[in-house]
Design a protein around this motif. Structure first.
Motif, mmCIF file in Angstrom:
data_model
loop_
_atom_site.group_PDB
_atom_site.id
_atom_site.type_symbol
_atom_site.label_atom_id
_atom_site.label_comp_id
_atom_site.label_asym_id
_atom_site.label_seq_id
_atom_site.Cartn_x
_atom_site.Cartn_y
_atom_site.Cartn_z
ATOM 1 N N LYS A 77 29.260 42.575 35.823
ATOM 2 C CA LYS A 77 29.533 43.231 37.104
ATOM 3 C C LYS A 77 28.931 42.454 38.269
ATOM 4 O O LYS A 77 29.471 42.460 39.381
ATOM 5 C CB LYS A 77 28.967 44.654 37.099
ATOM 6 C CG LYS A 77 29.710 45.619 36.192
ATOM 7 C CD LYS A 77 29.073 46.995 36.254
ATOM 8 C CE LYS A 77 29.779 47.973 35.325
ATOM 9 N NZ LYS A 77 29.150 49.313 35.350
ATOM 10 N N ALA A 103 39.687 41.574 31.986
ATOM 11 C CA ALA A 103 39.792 42.169 33.322
ATOM 12 C C ALA A 103 39.463 43.650 33.324
ATOM 13 O O ALA A 103 39.841 44.357 34.256
ATOM 14 C CB ALA A 103 41.201 41.938 33.871
ATOM 15 N N LEU A 105 36.917 45.269 34.028
ATOM 16 C CA LEU A 105 36.153 45.737 35.188
ATOM 17 C C LEU A 105 36.965 45.686 36.474
ATOM 18 O O LEU A 105 36.614 46.337 37.455
ATOM 19 C CB LEU A 105 34.888 44.888 35.360
ATOM 20 C CG LEU A 105 33.789 45.076 34.323
ATOM 21 C CD1 LEU A 105 32.650 44.112 34.578
ATOM 22 C CD2 LEU A 105 33.276 46.517 34.337
ATOM 23 N N LYS A 106 38.048 44.895 36.464
ATOM 24 C CA LYS A 106 38.865 44.731 37.670
ATOM 25 C C LYS A 106 40.341 44.846 37.308
ATOM 26 O O LYS A 106 41.108 43.895 37.450
ATOM 27 C CB LYS A 106 38.577 43.374 38.324
ATOM 28 C CG LYS A 106 37.133 43.204 38.785
ATOM 29 C CD LYS A 106 36.921 41.871 39.475
ATOM 30 C CE LYS A 106 35.497 41.733 39.984
ATOM 31 N NZ LYS A 106 35.267 40.438 40.675
ATOM 32 N N ASP A 108 42.856 46.114 38.703
ATOM 33 C CA ASP A 108 43.847 45.912 39.762
ATOM 34 C C ASP A 108 44.185 44.442 39.966
ATOM 35 O O ASP A 108 45.173 44.116 40.623
ATOM 36 C CB ASP A 108 43.335 46.483 41.087
ATOM 37 C CG ASP A 108 43.165 48.001 41.028
ATOM 38 O OD1 ASP A 108 43.810 48.628 40.160
ATOM 39 O OD2 ASP A 108 42.412 48.549 41.849
ATOM 40 N N ASN A 109 43.349 43.548 39.426
ATOM 41 C CA ASN A 109 43.532 42.118 39.666
ATOM 42 C C ASN A 109 44.231 41.393 38.522
ATOM 43 O O ASN A 109 44.339 40.169 38.538
ATOM 44 C CB ASN A 109 42.162 41.442 39.888
ATOM 45 C CG ASN A 109 41.463 41.957 41.138
ATOM 46 O OD1 ASN A 109 42.058 42.657 41.946
ATOM 47 N ND2 ASN A 109 40.202 41.615 41.281
ATOM 48 N N ALA A 151 37.425 38.134 35.006
ATOM 49 C CA ALA A 151 36.536 39.015 35.774
ATOM 50 C C ALA A 151 36.059 38.357 37.067
ATOM 51 O O ALA A 151 35.226 38.927 37.770
ATOM 52 C CB ALA A 151 35.338 39.429 34.932
ATOM 53 N N GLU A 152 36.580 37.177 37.373
ATOM 54 C CA GLU A 152 36.241 36.440 38.600
ATOM 55 C C GLU A 152 34.736 36.225 38.763
ATOM 56 O O GLU A 152 34.143 36.639 39.761
ATOM 57 C CB GLU A 152 36.811 37.154 39.827
ATOM 58 C CG GLU A 152 38.329 37.263 39.814
ATOM 59 C CD GLU A 152 38.890 37.859 41.091
ATOM 60 O OE1 GLU A 152 39.156 37.073 42.018
ATOM 61 O OE2 GLU A 152 39.035 39.094 41.155
#
Length: 234
Positions: A77, A103, A105-106, A108-109, A151-152
Protein backbone atom coordinates in the motif's frame (compact mmCIF):
# COMPACT_ATOMS: atom_id res chain seq x y z
CA UNK A 1 15.79 12.33 0.03
CA UNK A 2 16.53 8.77 -1.12
CA UNK A 3 13.63 6.58 -2.20
CA UNK A 4 15.00 3.81 0.01
CA UNK A 5 17.38 4.41 2.90
CA UNK A 6 18.38 1.43 5.04
CA UNK A 7 20.72 2.22 7.91
CA UNK A 8 22.69 -0.20 10.11
CA UNK A 9 20.20 -3.01 9.55
CA UNK A 10 20.54 -6.10 11.73
CA UNK A 11 18.22 -9.07 11.48
CA UNK A 12 17.84 -12.76 10.80
CA UNK A 13 15.91 -15.86 11.74
CA UNK A 14 15.29 -17.56 15.07
CA UNK A 15 17.35 -15.08 17.04
CA UNK A 16 20.43 -15.54 14.84
CA UNK A 17 21.55 -12.48 12.91
CA UNK A 18 22.37 -12.81 9.22
CA UNK A 19 22.49 -9.06 8.63
CA UNK A 20 25.11 -7.34 10.76
CA UNK A 21 24.78 -3.65 10.04
CA UNK A 22 23.88 -3.23 6.37
CA UNK A 23 23.59 0.25 4.84
CA UNK A 24 21.81 0.69 1.53
CA UNK A 25 20.26 3.70 -0.22
CA UNK A 26 18.97 4.36 -3.72
CA UNK A 27 17.23 7.24 -5.43
CA UNK A 28 13.98 6.92 -7.33
CA UNK A 29 15.76 7.15 -10.68
CA UNK A 30 18.30 4.43 -9.84
CA UNK A 31 18.75 0.71 -10.31
CA UNK A 32 20.48 -0.77 -7.26
CA UNK A 33 22.13 -4.18 -7.41
CA UNK A 34 23.15 -6.37 -4.44
CA UNK A 35 25.88 -8.92 -5.14
CA UNK A 36 28.16 -11.11 -3.05
CA UNK A 37 28.92 -14.74 -2.25
CA UNK A 38 26.33 -17.31 -1.16
CA UNK A 39 25.29 -16.73 2.43
CA UNK A 40 26.25 -13.05 2.35
CA UNK A 41 22.73 -11.92 3.30
CA UNK A 42 21.64 -10.62 -0.10
CA UNK A 43 18.15 -12.14 -0.25
CA UNK A 44 17.81 -11.73 3.51
CA UNK A 45 18.23 -7.97 3.06
CA UNK A 46 15.41 -7.84 0.51
CA UNK A 47 13.19 -9.81 2.87
CA UNK A 48 14.05 -7.42 5.71
CA UNK A 49 13.08 -4.46 3.54
CA UNK A 50 9.79 -6.13 2.59
CA UNK A 51 8.84 -7.04 6.16
CA UNK A 52 9.39 -10.79 5.80
CA UNK A 53 11.82 -11.04 8.72
CA UNK A 54 12.36 -9.12 11.90
CA UNK A 55 14.76 -6.17 11.90
CA UNK A 56 16.29 -6.19 15.36
CA UNK A 57 18.36 -3.02 14.98
CA UNK A 58 18.64 -0.12 12.57
CA UNK A 59 15.99 1.52 10.44
CA UNK A 60 14.60 1.35 6.91
CA UNK A 61 13.02 4.43 5.36
CA UNK A 62 10.80 4.55 2.27
CA UNK A 63 10.31 8.07 0.95
CA UNK A 64 11.62 9.32 4.29
CA UNK A 65 9.15 7.34 6.44
CA UNK A 66 10.23 4.42 8.67
CA UNK A 67 8.88 1.07 7.48
CA UNK A 68 10.94 -1.61 9.27
CA UNK A 69 8.93 -4.56 10.57
CA UNK A 70 5.71 -3.48 8.88
CA UNK A 71 3.73 -6.32 7.27
CA UNK A 72 4.14 -6.79 3.51
CA UNK A 73 0.52 -5.90 2.69
CA UNK A 74 1.04 -2.49 4.31
CA UNK A 75 4.28 -2.01 2.39
CA UNK A 76 2.49 -2.73 -0.90
CA UNK A 77 0.00 0.00 0.00
CA UNK A 78 2.92 2.34 0.70
CA UNK A 79 4.46 1.78 -2.70
CA UNK A 80 6.63 -1.32 -2.62
CA UNK A 81 6.56 -4.39 -4.85
CA UNK A 82 8.46 -7.64 -4.31
CA UNK A 83 9.20 -10.51 -6.70
CA UNK A 84 10.63 -13.57 -4.93
CA UNK A 85 12.99 -15.92 -6.72
CA UNK A 86 10.70 -18.95 -6.57
CA UNK A 87 6.97 -19.64 -6.53
CA UNK A 88 6.30 -16.18 -7.96
CA UNK A 89 3.42 -17.01 -10.33
CA UNK A 90 0.11 -18.87 -10.18
CA UNK A 91 0.77 -21.66 -12.75
CA UNK A 92 -2.85 -22.65 -13.35
CA UNK A 93 -4.08 -19.09 -13.91
CA UNK A 94 -3.69 -17.39 -17.27
CA UNK A 95 -1.12 -14.68 -17.81
CA UNK A 96 -3.86 -12.04 -17.70
CA UNK A 97 -5.34 -13.48 -14.50
CA UNK A 98 -1.90 -13.47 -12.87
CA UNK A 99 -1.48 -9.81 -13.73
CA UNK A 100 -4.96 -8.92 -12.51
CA UNK A 101 -4.10 -10.49 -9.14
CA UNK A 102 -1.45 -7.80 -8.72
CA UNK A 103 -4.03 -5.00 -8.91
CA UNK A 104 -6.13 -6.09 -5.96
CA UNK A 105 -5.37 -2.83 -4.12
CA UNK A 106 -6.15 -0.67 -7.16
CA UNK A 107 -8.95 -2.43 -9.07
CA UNK A 108 -9.94 0.73 -10.95
CA UNK A 109 -6.54 0.81 -12.66
CA UNK A 110 -6.57 -2.71 -14.11
CA UNK A 111 -7.23 -1.83 -17.75
CA UNK A 112 -4.67 0.98 -17.85
CA UNK A 113 -2.00 -1.02 -16.05
CA UNK A 114 -2.52 -4.12 -18.18
CA UNK A 115 -1.82 -2.01 -21.25
CA UNK A 116 1.33 -0.67 -19.59
CA UNK A 117 2.56 -4.16 -18.63
CA UNK A 118 2.07 -5.39 -22.18
CA UNK A 119 4.18 -2.43 -23.34
CA UNK A 120 6.97 -3.45 -20.98
CA UNK A 121 6.65 -7.14 -21.85
CA UNK A 122 5.25 -7.54 -25.40
CA UNK A 123 5.45 -11.38 -25.38
CA UNK A 124 2.87 -11.47 -22.59
CA UNK A 125 0.16 -9.91 -24.74
CA UNK A 126 0.19 -12.80 -27.20
CA UNK A 127 0.24 -15.28 -24.29
CA UNK A 128 -2.34 -13.49 -22.14
CA UNK A 129 -4.94 -16.29 -22.32
CA UNK A 130 -2.40 -19.09 -21.78
CA UNK A 131 -1.79 -20.68 -18.35
CA UNK A 132 1.31 -19.05 -16.91
CA UNK A 133 2.74 -22.45 -15.96
CA UNK A 134 3.12 -23.29 -19.66
CA UNK A 135 5.45 -20.37 -20.36
CA UNK A 136 9.23 -20.43 -20.59
CA UNK A 137 11.25 -19.47 -17.54
CA UNK A 138 11.96 -16.02 -18.94
CA UNK A 139 8.32 -15.37 -19.72
CA UNK A 140 7.24 -16.57 -16.27
CA UNK A 141 9.65 -14.05 -14.79
CA UNK A 142 8.03 -11.35 -16.92
CA UNK A 143 4.63 -12.36 -15.51
CA UNK A 144 5.95 -12.15 -11.94
CA UNK A 145 7.47 -8.72 -12.53
CA UNK A 146 4.37 -7.53 -14.33
CA UNK A 147 2.11 -8.62 -11.50
CA UNK A 148 4.20 -6.65 -8.97
CA UNK A 149 4.05 -3.59 -11.24
CA UNK A 150 0.26 -3.71 -11.46
CA UNK A 151 0.10 -2.05 -8.02
CA UNK A 152 2.16 0.89 -9.37
CA UNK A 153 5.00 0.68 -6.84
CA UNK A 154 7.58 3.39 -6.27
CA UNK A 155 10.14 0.68 -5.47
CA UNK A 156 10.41 -2.78 -7.04
CA UNK A 157 12.43 -5.45 -5.22
CA UNK A 158 13.67 -8.36 -7.38
CA UNK A 159 15.26 -11.48 -5.88
CA UNK A 160 17.46 -13.23 -8.48
CA UNK A 161 15.30 -12.29 -11.49
CA UNK A 162 17.60 -14.05 -13.99
CA UNK A 163 18.23 -17.26 -12.01
CA UNK A 164 18.21 -20.25 -14.33
CA UNK A 165 17.54 -18.21 -17.46
CA UNK A 166 19.36 -18.45 -20.77
CA UNK A 167 21.74 -15.61 -21.68
CA UNK A 168 19.12 -14.32 -24.11
CA UNK A 169 16.44 -14.04 -21.46
CA UNK A 170 18.91 -12.71 -18.90
CA UNK A 171 19.72 -9.80 -21.22
CA UNK A 172 16.01 -9.35 -21.93
CA UNK A 173 15.15 -9.11 -18.23
CA UNK A 174 17.97 -6.64 -17.58
CA UNK A 175 16.79 -4.50 -20.50
CA UNK A 176 13.25 -4.47 -19.10
CA UNK A 177 14.59 -3.51 -15.66
CA UNK A 178 16.21 -0.43 -17.18
CA UNK A 179 12.95 0.44 -19.00
CA UNK A 180 10.91 0.05 -15.82
CA UNK A 181 13.35 2.30 -13.97
CA UNK A 182 13.26 4.90 -16.75
CA UNK A 183 9.46 4.92 -16.40
CA UNK A 184 9.80 6.12 -12.80
CA UNK A 185 10.12 2.98 -10.66
CA UNK A 186 13.17 2.57 -8.44
CA UNK A 187 14.59 -0.96 -8.61
CA UNK A 188 16.67 -2.89 -6.07
CA UNK A 189 17.64 -6.41 -7.06
CA UNK A 190 19.77 -9.30 -5.87
CA UNK A 191 21.76 -11.00 -8.64
CA UNK A 192 24.19 -13.89 -8.98
CA UNK A 193 25.12 -12.73 -12.49
CA UNK A 194 27.16 -10.02 -10.84
CA UNK A 195 29.12 -8.62 -13.78
CA UNK A 196 26.10 -8.27 -16.01
CA UNK A 197 23.96 -6.83 -13.22
CA UNK A 198 26.56 -4.26 -12.17
CA UNK A 199 26.75 -3.28 -15.82
CA UNK A 200 23.21 -1.86 -15.60
CA UNK A 201 23.46 -0.67 -11.98
CA UNK A 202 23.52 2.96 -10.94
CA UNK A 203 24.36 1.85 -7.41
CA UNK A 204 25.99 -1.40 -6.35
CA UNK A 205 26.30 -3.07 -2.96
CA UNK A 206 28.74 -5.93 -2.36
CA UNK A 207 27.82 -7.86 0.78
CA UNK A 208 29.87 -10.42 2.67
CA UNK A 209 28.95 -12.02 6.01
CA UNK A 210 25.96 -9.71 6.35
CA UNK A 211 27.94 -6.49 6.02
CA UNK A 212 28.82 -4.01 3.29
CA UNK A 213 32.22 -4.76 1.80
CA UNK A 214 31.96 -2.28 -1.07
CA UNK A 215 29.39 0.35 -2.04
CA UNK A 216 29.77 2.46 -5.18
CA UNK A 217 28.41 3.01 -8.65
CA UNK A 218 28.08 -0.11 -10.75
CA UNK A 219 30.80 1.12 -13.11
CA UNK A 220 33.21 1.85 -10.25
CA UNK A 221 32.69 -1.59 -8.72
CA UNK A 222 33.31 -3.29 -12.07
CA UNK A 223 36.54 -1.34 -12.40
CA UNK A 224 37.75 -2.07 -8.85
CA UNK A 225 40.41 -4.83 -8.92
CA UNK A 226 39.66 -5.85 -5.33
CA UNK A 227 35.99 -6.36 -6.18
CA UNK A 228 36.89 -8.25 -9.34
CA UNK A 229 39.35 -10.53 -7.56
CA UNK A 230 37.15 -11.33 -4.57
CA UNK A 231 33.64 -11.31 -5.99
CA UNK A 232 33.60 -11.28 -9.79
CA UNK A 233 35.84 -14.20 -10.57
CA UNK A 234 38.92 -12.33 -11.77
Amino acid sequence: MPLLDARNVHGGYGGMNILNGVDMAIEANEVGVIVGPNGAGKSTMLKAIFGLLNVSQGEILLNGEPIQNQPPNQLVKRGMGFVPQEHNIFPSLTVKENLQMGAYLKPDNVKRMLARIYEFFPPLYDKRHQPAGELSGGQRQMVAMGRALMAEPDLLLLDEPTAGLSPRYMNEIFARVKEINAAGVGVLMVEQNAKQALGIADRGFVLAAGQNRFTDTGAALLADPDVAKSFLGG
